[in-house]
Design a protein around this motif. Structure first.
Motif, PDB file in Angstrom:
ATOM      1  N   GLY A  33       0.818  -1.339  -0.127  1.00 34.20           N
ATOM      2  CA  GLY A  33      -0.220  -0.083   0.131  1.00 34.20           C
ATOM      3  C   GLY A  33       0.972   1.210   0.131  1.00 34.20           C
ATOM      4  N   VAL A  34       0.394   2.357  -0.809  1.00 33.31           N
ATOM      5  CA  VAL A  34       1.289   3.545  -0.745  1.00 33.31           C
ATOM      6  C   VAL A  34      -0.038   4.772  -0.618  1.00 33.31           C
ATOM      7  CG1 VAL A  34       2.435   5.103  -2.235  1.00 33.31           C
ATOM      8  CG2 VAL A  34       2.838   2.835  -2.380  1.00 33.31           C
ATOM      9  N   LEU A  35       0.261   5.511   0.185  1.00 37.43           N
ATOM     10  CA  LEU A  35      -0.535   6.855   0.387  1.00 37.43           C
ATOM     11  C   LEU A  35       0.551   7.927   0.452  1.00 37.43           C
ATOM     12  CD1 LEU A  35      -3.356   8.103   0.980  1.00 37.43           C
ATOM     13  CD2 LEU A  35      -2.803   7.635   3.512  1.00 37.43           C
ATOM     14  N   MET A  36       0.151   8.669  -0.483  1.00 40.63           N
ATOM     15  CA  MET A  36       1.225   9.967  -0.664  1.00 40.63           C
ATOM     16  C   MET A  36       0.600  11.386  -0.591  1.00 40.63           C
ATOM     17  SD  MET A  36       4.280  10.869  -3.375  1.00 40.63           S
ATOM     18  CE  MET A  36       3.173  11.277  -4.818  1.00 40.63           C
ATOM     19  N   PHE A  37       1.155  12.198   0.151  1.00 36.25           N
ATOM     20  CA  PHE A  37       0.398  13.672   0.267  1.00 36.25           C
ATOM     21  C   PHE A  37       1.655  14.416  -0.261  1.00 36.25           C
ATOM     22  CE2 PHE A  37      -1.601  11.578   3.741  1.00 36.25           C
ATOM     23  CZ  PHE A  37      -2.984  12.029   3.738  1.00 36.25           C
ATOM     24  N   SER A  38       1.275  15.589  -1.195  1.00 37.34           N
ATOM     25  CA  SER A  38       2.146  16.488  -1.839  1.00 37.34           C
ATOM     26  C   SER A  38       1.645  17.753  -1.889  1.00 37.34           C
ATOM     27  CB  SER A  38       2.552  15.853  -3.143  1.00 37.34           C
ATOM     28  OG  SER A  38       1.591  15.986  -3.972  1.00 37.34           O
ATOM     29  N   PHE A  43      -1.894  21.037   0.481  1.00 33.91           N
ATOM     30  CA  PHE A  43      -1.748  19.652   0.961  1.00 33.91           C
ATOM     31  C   PHE A  43      -2.895  18.907   1.261  1.00 33.91           C
ATOM     32  CE2 PHE A  43       0.977  16.909   3.695  1.00 33.91           C
ATOM     33  CZ  PHE A  43       2.030  16.656   2.725  1.00 33.91           C
ATOM     34  N   LEU A  44      -4.070  19.006   0.433  1.00 31.62           N
ATOM     35  CA  LEU A  44      -5.246  18.617   0.697  1.00 31.62           C
ATOM     36  C   LEU A  44      -5.451  17.376   0.669  1.00 31.62           C
ATOM     37  CD1 LEU A  44      -7.375  21.519  -0.346  1.00 31.62           C
ATOM     38  CD2 LEU A  44      -6.753  21.129   1.965  1.00 31.62           C
ATOM     39  N   TRP A  45      -6.479  16.468   1.237  1.00 32.63           N
ATOM     40  CA  TRP A  45      -6.671  15.115   1.133  1.00 32.63           C
ATOM     41  C   TRP A  45      -6.962  14.720  -0.497  1.00 32.63           C
ATOM     42  CZ3 TRP A  45      -6.008  10.698   3.750  1.00 32.63           C
ATOM     43  CH2 TRP A  45      -6.828   9.789   3.435  1.00 32.63           C
ATOM     44  N   LYS A  46      -7.659  15.733  -1.026  1.00 33.32           N
ATOM     45  CA  LYS A  46      -8.363  15.380  -2.300  1.00 33.32           C
ATOM     46  C   LYS A  46      -7.108  15.239  -3.223  1.00 33.32           C
ATOM     47  CE  LYS A  46      -9.279  20.390  -3.318  1.00 33.32           C
ATOM     48  NZ  LYS A  46     -10.291  21.130  -3.603  1.00 33.32           N
TER      49      LYS A  46
END
Length: 454
Positions: free
Chosen positions: A310-315, A321-324
């Motif tokens: 699994g990969v979850l990346m914020f950028s 830097f929103l969830w969407k």
């Protein structure tokens, strides 16, 4: 630059924090499996040694069990294996990692017309990997590590029992040699007194040179025996120092060997199943169990591996830097090896051969234990009989000495006759003490042959 977190991001970070704390607490629980130093005393059946009614002996045994460096290393080996097992257990949990990365990219607006897209950004990826133990492969590996721990515990127990026996053997020999030296000094004193009287007779022309030379040789021979006793005592003292983890010393507090007696009952016979508690047999049994698990694990190599990625990346490629703007990926699947050139089949056969070899070693150890117990018990009975005969002979020599002394007081016997009979009595005392200590050594051998259960 200040990064503002949304509600969903805060929920995710809280979940991540709780998950990591639970993993840490579990790992801490595994690490808590550590043996205490005082547990070693329970290995050696201290009650057996208390039957000799000698506090000095108990003091040196406890000192050795607590201070011996070989035992300390075996305890460290056990604790090390605990951590190896904990490492294997930790692989049941998912791996989770996080990184901080700088992104510098250029994408034509024609291909990616989103107005808020940035060409310089920071990324925060969370990456997880989890191997699901659906077929119990990991559990088998953990069980193998547990058997390694059991084998190491039995190894330490066997070493502790052997150490206690060696300390007791050295102690009894030192106590015996102390008394042997005292007896030998008395013998030499009598021999020198006899030499003085023979020398006087020679000076007066009563006896010849040959008789005088023979008496001188006797004195020299007794002095050689005394020197050997002293040398043996020094060797046993050095050995006792080493076994107890102390600096070498020739001065040890020991009880008089004449006062030491074994208060327990010497067994007439021993059942064959009493050897099953021996540490070396239990150690082989643990190795046998491990080899059997290893065969099972080799068979499970034909089953697929189940993995989750699994990969979850914020950028900051998207504003704030929103969830969407996060990128997420989850993949689960099974991996199966199709062709390995027969490696897995060969591996099963090899593990089976190892198991059969371990079984033969276990059976051989069992037979050796039976032989050792039988030989030791036989020697103990014979040496006990020898000790009783020597006690009877000592009574005879004591009676002879009394009768010769009475004859001397009556003017029938001379001083030389009394000195000779006194030495015969001292020689018999020496035999009694040697046979007594030999009986004690046999008892210690039987104690070790039964794994301390006597």
């Amino acid at each position: 630059m200040v990064i503002k977190l949304g509600t969903n991001q805060k929920i995710f970070i809280r979940f991540l924090f709780i998950f990591m704390c639970s993993v840490i607490f579990c790992a801490a629980g595994f690490c808590g499996e550590k043996l205490k130093e005082k547990d070693r005393i329970q290995y050696i059946n201290i009650d057996f040694f208390k039957r000799f009614n000698d506090e000095c002996l108990i003091k040196y045994i406890i000192l050795g069990i607590n201070n011996n460096y070989n035992l300390k290393n075996l305890r460290l080996k056990i604790n090390e294996l605990y951590q190896v097992k904990n490492t294997e257990i930790s692989k049941l949990f998912p791996d989770l990692s996080v990184g901080a990365n700088y992104l510098g990219i250029k994408i034509p607006h024609v291909a990616f017309p989103y107005q808020g897209f940035r060409d310089n950004a920071f990324a925060l990826p969370f990456i997880t990997h989890w191997e699901i133990d659906l077929f119990g492969k990991r559990k088998n590996k953990i069980d193998m590590k547990r058997e390694d721990i059991n084998a190491a515990i039995y190894e330490e127990k066997g070493a502790a029992i052997s150490l206690a026996g060696e300390i007791a053997g050295a102690y009894f020999n030192i106590a015996n040699l102390d008394e042997q030296i005292n007896i030998q000094n008395k013998i030499i004193e009598n021999k020198k007194e006899k030499l003085r009287r023979v020398q006087k007779s020679f000076d007066n022309g009563v006896v010849g040179k040959i008789e005088l030379n023979n008496i001188k040789k006797e004195v020299s021979a007794e002095e050689i025996i005394l020197n050997n006793y002293k040398k043996q005592k020094e060797e046993f003292s050095s050995r006792l120092s080493y076994l107890t983890g102390e600096a070498p010393s020739d001065c040890y507090e020991v009880q008089n060997i004449k006062e030491i007696e074994y208060a327990g009952k010497i067994p007439d016979c021993i059942k064959g199943d009493e050897i099953l508690g021996r540490p070396d047999i239990l150690q082989k049994e643990a190795g046998l169990k491990k080899a059997k698990i290893d065969v099972t694990l080799a068979r499970k190599a034909f089953l697929p591996d189940i993995n989750v990625f699994g990969v979850l990346m914020f950028s900051t490629l998207t504003p704030n830097f929103l969830w969407k703007g996060a990128v997420a990926n989850l993949m689960a699947g099974a991996t199966e090896k199709i062709f390995t050139g027969g490696k897995r089949i060969f591996d099963i056969k090899q593990k089976k051969f190892v198991y059969e070899k371990m079984l033969n070693e276990y059976l051989d150890t069992d037979l050796k234990a039976l032989k050792e117990v039988n030989d030791t018990l036989y020697n103990l009975k014979q040496d006990e009989a020898t000790y009783r005969v020597n006690l009877t002979n000592l009574n005879f020599e004591e009676d002879n000495f009394i009768r010769v002394s009475n004859s001397y007081n009556s003017g029938v016997k001379g001083v030389v006759d009394v000195l000779n009979q006194d030495n015969e009595f001292l020689y018999e005392q020496s035999k009694v003490l040697n046979s007594k200590v030999q009986k004690f050594i046999d008892l210690i051998s039987l104690y070790k042959a039964l794994g301390g259960e006597i």
